[in-house]
Design a protein around this motif. Sequence first.
Motif, PDB file in Angstrom:
ATOM      1  N   MET A  12      38.057  36.628  37.115  1.00  0.00           N
ATOM      2  CA  MET A  12      37.930  36.584  38.189  1.00  0.00           C
ATOM      3  C   MET A  12      36.311  36.755  38.916  1.00  0.00           C
ATOM      4  SD  MET A  12      40.031  39.236  41.080  1.00  0.00           S
ATOM      5  CE  MET A  12      38.875  40.718  40.801  1.00  0.00           C
ATOM      6  N   TYR A  13      35.763  36.954  38.616  1.00  0.00           N
ATOM      7  CA  TYR A  13      33.898  36.377  39.085  1.00  0.00           C
ATOM      8  C   TYR A  13      33.953  36.764  37.280  1.00  0.00           C
ATOM      9  CZ  TYR A  13      34.629  39.226  42.862  1.00  0.00           C
ATOM     10  OH  TYR A  13      35.288  39.901  43.839  1.00  0.00           O
ATOM     11  N   CYS A  14      32.592  35.215  37.193  1.00  0.00           N
ATOM     12  CA  CYS A  14      31.373  35.272  36.555  1.00  0.00           C
ATOM     13  C   CYS A  14      31.104  35.881  35.747  1.00  0.00           C
ATOM     14  CB  CYS A  14      31.116  33.870  36.496  1.00  0.00           C
ATOM     15  SG  CYS A  14      30.505  32.598  35.142  1.00  0.00           S
ATOM     16  N   ASN A  15      30.980  36.025  34.405  1.00  0.00           N
ATOM     17  CA  ASN A  15      30.638  37.889  34.130  1.00  0.00           C
ATOM     18  C   ASN A  15      29.335  37.752  33.045  1.00  0.00           C
ATOM     19  OD1 ASN A  15      30.331  39.953  35.473  1.00  0.00           O
ATOM     20  ND2 ASN A  15      33.039  39.882  34.784  1.00  0.00           N
ATOM     21  N   HIS A  16      28.810  35.587  33.067  1.00  0.00           N
ATOM     22  CA  HIS A  16      27.928  35.657  32.071  1.00  0.00           C
ATOM     23  C   HIS A  16      26.475  35.316  31.912  1.00  0.00           C
ATOM     24  CE1 HIS A  16      31.496  33.638  29.365  1.00  0.00           C
ATOM     25  NE2 HIS A  16      31.905  32.935  30.426  1.00  0.00           N
TER      26      HIS A  16
ATOM     27  N   PRO B 236      47.617  36.893  42.993  1.00  0.00           N
ATOM     28  CA  PRO B 236      47.444  37.955  41.432  1.00  0.00           C
ATOM     29  C   PRO B 236      49.297  37.836  40.796  1.00  0.00           C
ATOM     30  CG  PRO B 236      46.464  38.982  43.284  1.00  0.00           C
ATOM     31  CD  PRO B 236      46.565  37.491  43.750  1.00  0.00           C
ATOM     32  N   LYS B 237      50.003  37.578  42.383  1.00  0.00           N
ATOM     33  CA  LYS B 237      51.795  37.562  41.335  1.00  0.00           C
ATOM     34  C   LYS B 237      51.863  36.567  40.527  1.00  0.00           C
ATOM     35  CE  LYS B 237      52.012  38.036  46.078  1.00  0.00           C
ATOM     36  NZ  LYS B 237      52.168  37.845  47.585  1.00  0.00           N
ATOM     37  N   ASN B 238      51.011  35.362  40.673  1.00  0.00           N
ATOM     38  CA  ASN B 238      51.521  34.436  40.039  1.00  0.00           C
ATOM     39  C   ASN B 238      49.967  34.504  38.307  1.00  0.00           C
ATOM     40  OD1 ASN B 238      53.165  33.562  41.854  1.00  0.00           O
ATOM     41  ND2 ASN B 238      51.928  32.603  42.837  1.00  0.00           N
ATOM     42  N   ALA B 239      49.902  35.483  38.738  1.00  0.00           N
ATOM     43  CA  ALA B 239      48.501  35.212  37.141  1.00  0.00           C
ATOM     44  C   ALA B 239      49.056  35.175  35.827  1.00  0.00           C
ATOM     45  CB  ALA B 239      48.509  36.794  37.033  1.00  0.00           C
ATOM     46  N   HIS B 240      50.717  35.203  36.162  1.00  0.00           N
ATOM     47  CA  HIS B 240      51.615  35.173  34.573  1.00  0.00           C
ATOM     48  C   HIS B 240      51.740  33.500  34.111  1.00  0.00           C
ATOM     49  CE1 HIS B 240      54.646  35.868  37.519  1.00  0.00           C
ATOM     50  NE2 HIS B 240      54.984  35.428  36.802  1.00  0.00           N
TER      51      HIS B 240
ATOM     52  N   PRO C 226      37.494  40.876  48.357  1.00  0.00           N
ATOM     53  CA  PRO C 226      38.329  41.831  47.941  1.00  0.00           C
ATOM     54  C   PRO C 226      39.674  41.233  47.362  1.00  0.00           C
ATOM     55  CG  PRO C 226      38.597  41.277  50.761  1.00  0.00           C
ATOM     56  CD  PRO C 226      37.713  40.691  50.003  1.00  0.00           C
ATOM     57  N   SER C 227      39.967  40.429  47.737  1.00  0.00           N
ATOM     58  CA  SER C 227      41.812  39.856  46.452  1.00  0.00           C
ATOM     59  C   SER C 227      41.348  38.097  47.147  1.00  0.00           C
ATOM     60  CB  SER C 227      43.172  39.951  46.664  1.00  0.00           C
ATOM     61  OG  SER C 227      43.987  40.393  47.700  1.00  0.00           O
ATOM     62  N   ALA C 228      42.200  37.530  45.993  1.00  0.00           N
ATOM     63  CA  ALA C 228      42.936  36.683  46.157  1.00  0.00           C
ATOM     64  C   ALA C 228      43.227  35.629  47.716  1.00  0.00           C
ATOM     65  CB  ALA C 228      43.215  35.490  44.955  1.00  0.00           C
ATOM     66  N   ASP C 229      44.790  37.162  48.187  1.00  0.00           N
ATOM     67  CA  ASP C 229      45.419  37.118  49.256  1.00  0.00           C
ATOM     68  C   ASP C 229      45.328  36.864  50.376  1.00  0.00           C
ATOM     69  OD1 ASP C 229      47.483  36.186  47.242  1.00  0.00           O
ATOM     70  OD2 ASP C 229      48.170  39.151  47.418  1.00  0.00           O
ATOM     71  N   GLU C 230      43.742  37.502  49.783  1.00  0.00           N
ATOM     72  CA  GLU C 230      42.877  37.503  51.882  1.00  0.00           C
ATOM     73  C   GLU C 230      42.210  36.644  51.543  1.00  0.00           C
ATOM     74  OE1 GLU C 230      41.346  41.794  52.668  1.00  0.00           O
ATOM     75  OE2 GLU C 230      42.419  42.174  51.176  1.00  0.00           O
ATOM     76  N   VAL C 231      41.829  35.281  50.973  1.00  0.00           N
ATOM     77  CA  VAL C 231      40.721  34.527  50.761  1.00  0.00           C
ATOM     78  C   VAL C 231      41.729  33.274  51.243  1.00  0.00           C
ATOM     79  CG1 VAL C 231      38.390  35.334  50.838  1.00  0.00           C
ATOM     80  CG2 VAL C 231      40.001  34.798  48.925  1.00  0.00           C
TER      81      VAL C 231
END
Lengths: 187, 973, 300, 187
Positions: A1-5, B789-793, B898-903
């Motif tokens: 999700m975030y770049c952690n490097h 996140p629902k489509n992460a797979h 906070p989460s992808a869906d919100e932005v």
Amino acid sequence: MYCNHPPEKPGDKKEVLQKITNMARANSLWVTGYGTGCGAIELRPLGTSRFDMERFGIAMRPTPRQADVLIISGYLSTKTLKRVIRVYEQIQDPKYIMALGSCTINGGMYFDSYNTLNVLDKYLPVDVYVMGCMPRPESIIDGFSLLMKKIKEGRATGWKHYKENLDYYRENQKQIIKNWDLPDYNW
Amino acid sequence: MVKALAVFLPLLGAFINAWLPGKHSKASRFVSYTVLTAGLAFVVLLSIQLGAWNLADLSNSVIFHSGVGSPPLSINLEITAGGTLAALAMYAAVIFSIHRFALHTPKSQPLILAMLTASLGLLFATDIFNSFVFLEIGSIATIGLTAASRCGSRWEAAIKVALVSGLVTILYLLAVAVLYRSTGMLTMAALGSLSGGAAVLVSILLLTVIVTELKAFPLAGWGLDFYQGASSNVAGLYSATWSLAVLMWAAKVLPLLPIGNPIIYAWIGAGGLVLSQLAGLRAGSAGRILGYSTSAYASLLLVAAGTTTGAFYTRTVLVLMVFSSLSKFSLFMLGNPWKNRGWSGYGTVLMLIPVLLLAGIPPLPVFWAKFAFLKHLALHFPVVFYAVLAGLFLEAVYLFRFWADRSEKISVKAFSKPSAVAGVFIILVAAIWITQLWWGQLDFSGSIIASSTLRNIFHALFAAGTLLCLPGVFKRIGSERNYWFWLLISGASLTLLPAAGNGITFYILWEISAFAAVVGVSKGTGARNGAFWYAVFASFSGYLLLAGILLSRGSFVMAGLPALLMTLAALVKLGQFGTHLWNVRTYPAAPGTMPAYLSGTASKAAVLLLVAVALNATGGALPWGRAMAWAGALTALAGAVLAALAPDYKKLLAYASVSQIGYILVGLGLASILGWTAALYHTVHHMIFKMALFLGAASVLYRTGTTRFNNLGGLVKKMPWTFAFTLIAVISFAGIPPLAGFGGKWLLYNGLVEAGWLPILIVAMFASVVAFLYSYRLLHGVFLGQLSPKNAHAKEAPLALLLPQGILAASIMVLGFKPTLLLNILVPALKAIPGLSGLAPVIQGDMVLTTMGTWNAWMVGIMVMVVFGIAFVFYWISGHKPKYVGQLDIGFAGEMPPSADEVHYSNNFFRPYTRALAFLPRIHAEKIFCGVSKTFSMLGDGVRMLFTGDGRTYLAHSLLFLVLLFVFLNGGM
Amino acid sequence: MLSNIMSILLTVFTALVWGLLLGGISRTVTAKIHGRMGPRVTQNFIDVWKLFRKTSSIHHGGMFWLAPMFRITGAIAVLLMVPVVVGQNITYNMSFAGDVFLLLYIMFFGCLGMALGAGNSGHPYAVIAVSRGLAQMSSYELSFSVAVVAIAVGLHTFRIEGIVAAQQAGISSWNIFRFPFASAGALIAFLPMQMAYPFGIVLAPQEIPIGPPTEYSSRFLSLMFSGRALFSVAKLLFFVNLLFGGASSWLSLLLKTFLLYMYTVVVSSVFPRFRTEQSIKFLWLVPTTLALVDLVRVML
Amino acid sequence: MIDKVKKELEIRFPLLKLVREQHNYLHVKVGATSAMDAVLTAKTSLGFTTLQLISAVDWMENNAFQVTWILENYSEQEVLLISAYFPRKNCVVPSLSQIWPAASAFEREIYEMFGISFPGNPREGEDFLLEGWKDIPPMRRDFETEEYAMRTFGERQPREHIDPRQYIGDVVGEWNTPMGRNREEEK
């Protein structure tokens, strides 16, 4: 999700056309529009016709991605510090911090508050302090002049210092930010 | 004597059964089956002997007398060749359904056998009084069977039958008395020798009896109530035996009635057909719907009796009645959820075949009869023709609704029952057999489209479209079922379509492709609604096309009304704005690659039709070209706006399809070489990009299980290739120059300016700008922005879906850089068409010139590529190595999202646009259609008020009908 | 061939320099209108160079990476499609390859690339800006295309050379005088095209941080700035050719583009901003009606 | 008007004590158990439908927290303050967030600052201002602010006393900024 490097260490290598580039950097300072404390109100007049910061090439940018300078305008609470760290790290190199007012120097009138940090230098690399409570726009322009001078001379290297001593800064930051949930480095 | 066994064996069985003891007696079943099998064998033998299998001549018959003395006391039967076929159907129906009665009401077996005997007797009776006897037996058997299960509604139905048969008896006996007194004979032939007042009286009485027994429109009330009230087993058996017998008997008697001008039958029939089918739209229960269908066929019989004679009459009536009765039988049996309710993929198909039979869709046998019959009507009785056509369309609508409603309720077991299997099998075999008889009419010389270049383009288009859909057919999700077979059938008949050499061939291929696609669509998840809409609009356009072909008197199309009808057929099929409802309902519902096929390939059939109509009717320029162009431009605009506001990927593409098709209409409406070049160029291009887009949608659906924009976004990281191909297609259809889409627009605009149709030009240009809105919406809503996140797979689409997209994207690139490849083929072919006006575009190497504009796609493409390449290389070698950070790592006011869906900005995407449009009145085509459907419903309700559900009313109807006939006929004389 | 390439390179270089300079001048002029001193005229060069030399940079994916290239390619493509100096055939660059329709559509190339990059950045504000921008674009393109069609049909040619050639008979033959209504419509549509106020809803720094390029930084942004400068020069050039009789020499070219640019700057610095739907309605109503007047005139 | 309110309240809550009264302002004190009744009465019967603020005061000497609900009757332009004392140890006050959703934020703040618990508030315990605070709540009077600040933010730098005029003058003379130039010209 975030770049952690963690960031690469910038080192001291010379760039091409360093002098011209430094001139350009000094004459085109873009400021993140982020007011952390009461000093933000003193920044606004800078854009007006009386003080007109645009004549130095200074402009406000609404997004950290495009900015060069972060102004910590006055007292900084621990809660805001967390956001400031993120904004600062999102600014692309080279980047500079200008700190306004006594509060950033030694806590000022909030020196004994439970949530206002005293010495900004321990948490972020400050390139220029501007004294006053609050500093008037003239003083801020003074500060900008100093910053421009430092940049032209190649002495405004706070960002390098920060990257090289990231562990030191992180330790200090984590000491006062109790719920640390930021990535290792906010790109 | 032996031959009569075919009729009387069941009676024997009935007697034996009636005396057998016990309820679940195996003996009784044994007796029934033995008797029925033996009877069937006799009928088969008889039919072979009479040569009934050669349908060309059905007049062979044997006469049989029995009983005491001579007629009218003896029983006189004339076993005709056609009759044996009907008898075969009856026997088959009884054999296949009697076990159901054996399980529940074993005592009804004698009644069934009695009804069969009565039916057979009536079928073969040549004597008026004999017919009376069989009529009585049949009525009694019906009443007995209906009332056998002690349930309120069935009792009611039985009582209504009893009431009506009482009235019928009285009227019939009166007629018999008059006949006997006037002529001294009771044979049917004696009817012909009546004259004067007696003739009128007998005709009126018998006609009333026949119309009542037939359940034709004004007197259909009791029949509807009966079908609704009776158990579906009884109703099914009834329609396959007794109802069929009455129809055949009526077909025999009607031409003999001394009524003067038989056209009166046609009027009664045609009027009744339209009105009853209007009422049928409002029918709710399965039984009632099939009752209305029965009424429709009774009316058709009346029309046939009034308008045709001789062998043609016999054959038409036989095919129509036998197959409609059998289909109704199967529908009653299938639609009866008597055990193990459950959903079966086969159920939809299983149920669709009888429905298609009833609706008269080719190549099923009823179609052939209807086609021949309608052709006859169109030639000689145009008004009746329109009425019949309208009635048949209304019937098709409610039958499809019935199918959509009921097909989910078919029990899985039903398919494993031998009755259903064999019923379907027999229907299909018979279909092929009958079709064989008429095969000679088909013509694949391709003479409809005279230009072989155009023909080949369309051949290639259809074949390529179908083939590219095929690799992905097994990539289905959830409850989608196998549809590849239907896709293949539909595609194959489409591919043949340009080769059609006459109207009937064209129509058959058109309908096969449409209805195979309907079945394919119905395999989707929750696709019943979509399939229903598709079926209704497809049959509407089919009927328009049929009317056009039939009114053209032998040629494919004639200028004037036939051409207009066929143009309308094409517009409906294309989804012209107003009829776009089916597109936006069907495409999203269709499974897997089916929408790609429908939108990309199948819709081009309508373009072909338009081309064919224009070429054959006027040689190019249709008189309503300008109106068509306006319609096309407005369609393009409205479709684009609606697409921009659509909340669903597939729905957006459906609206986009509607919009893009508008340009084709504008081009064809221009009737200039430039316009047609534009239209055909855009046809090819639309097929390519729309298929790429829909295949992309299929990939996304396959990997994420959804097409709602709210649940999608950010897939570019997961499905880069799908994104790349979609991007190419989108850039192309937006008309941005280096790719193919610009060509169509450029040609079209030049054509419009050449013709001076500037307002249309402005609307079309505006529509093409609005296209940017939905093209970006599509790209962003699915591929860009934040990954939910629902489509992460999700991962890259399978090769079976990716490869066709790649091919299509590559062809877009090729066509974009070298449009002259296509134009060099198109322009000479179109120049050769004399009816097209205007100057042809001049092609010099890569340069295309019109009188006002220039276009060099190759140079533009090269320029863009070179500049892009230089920028890219400069970027790459200048040591710029940006670091990849995730999409959530954005400058967000110092916060971490906070989460992808919100932005992810996806809901109500073009909100300002909606707001700006708010001042426009919101006219939705849906509302117009709701209005139309409400009007029809109101009309239907009005008609339905006749059928009060009270048996006494029905008696009053019959008497009133009698009086009216009396007044009318006497007035006429 | 070589001279063609030289001419193309010269055109692009001149346009880049002139575009950046015009940007600087416009900032100064705006500042003067505000009563400020304003930045140096060369400020935009300094900014571009500074951005180009910023060291670290981030990207959010392939389309994000490619978008500035789309942008600059679109700008150069439009630039090369327009004849630069009338009469000097060598400066006609690529304009033989297409007509006004091609130009109208190739203008979207850069915009679409930009929008894709903004979408790929994952920043909601960038996408909001794109949504507004597209909505506004669809409205000003209506009036603009009506105006262009009216002029082109009135002059019986779609070729830009043809349109320019028809205006060479003195100032009174300029299209702005021959087609005053269409020109007015086109000039109003020019404002949103340049994202000038009152139509500046796309880059609205106060509410949606700078719009589509929110996430763009350092070298990406530098390229994007250059692309914007190029694109605005290309559009100016197109307008000069379309309405103001083209340019007979480089000097008159600079003068005409400068004056046209000043028109947007002056209008832009005295107006507040429309809301999106207000902007859409205005653009649908006023300039379109104006342009339609000339279209009807042409048709009759 | 406020008299009527006072009378009403006095009738219903005999133990009510008047703290302060003005023409449109009334501050009353009620017992801890009847506090909710009083607030709800004010809302339902007396027209004080707006909750302006909930505040708390630590009366360490009395071993009590004073919680005050500030209500407003907008149509009459009247303000009503209802205070109640709650025992300091494990202080629990009923939540009003079901009645005024806005109360939720005030209650969360008071929870963080004083440790007063408001059972019934669905978001109680979520971070509000002090993210990740682990010490005793900072607004309690037994919280040693200065000691905490020393411990967390480090010693305050010793003050130097510089004459600002001289200091700025030196700097201006040395740097010769544009602003400095202007000032000299003015002189």
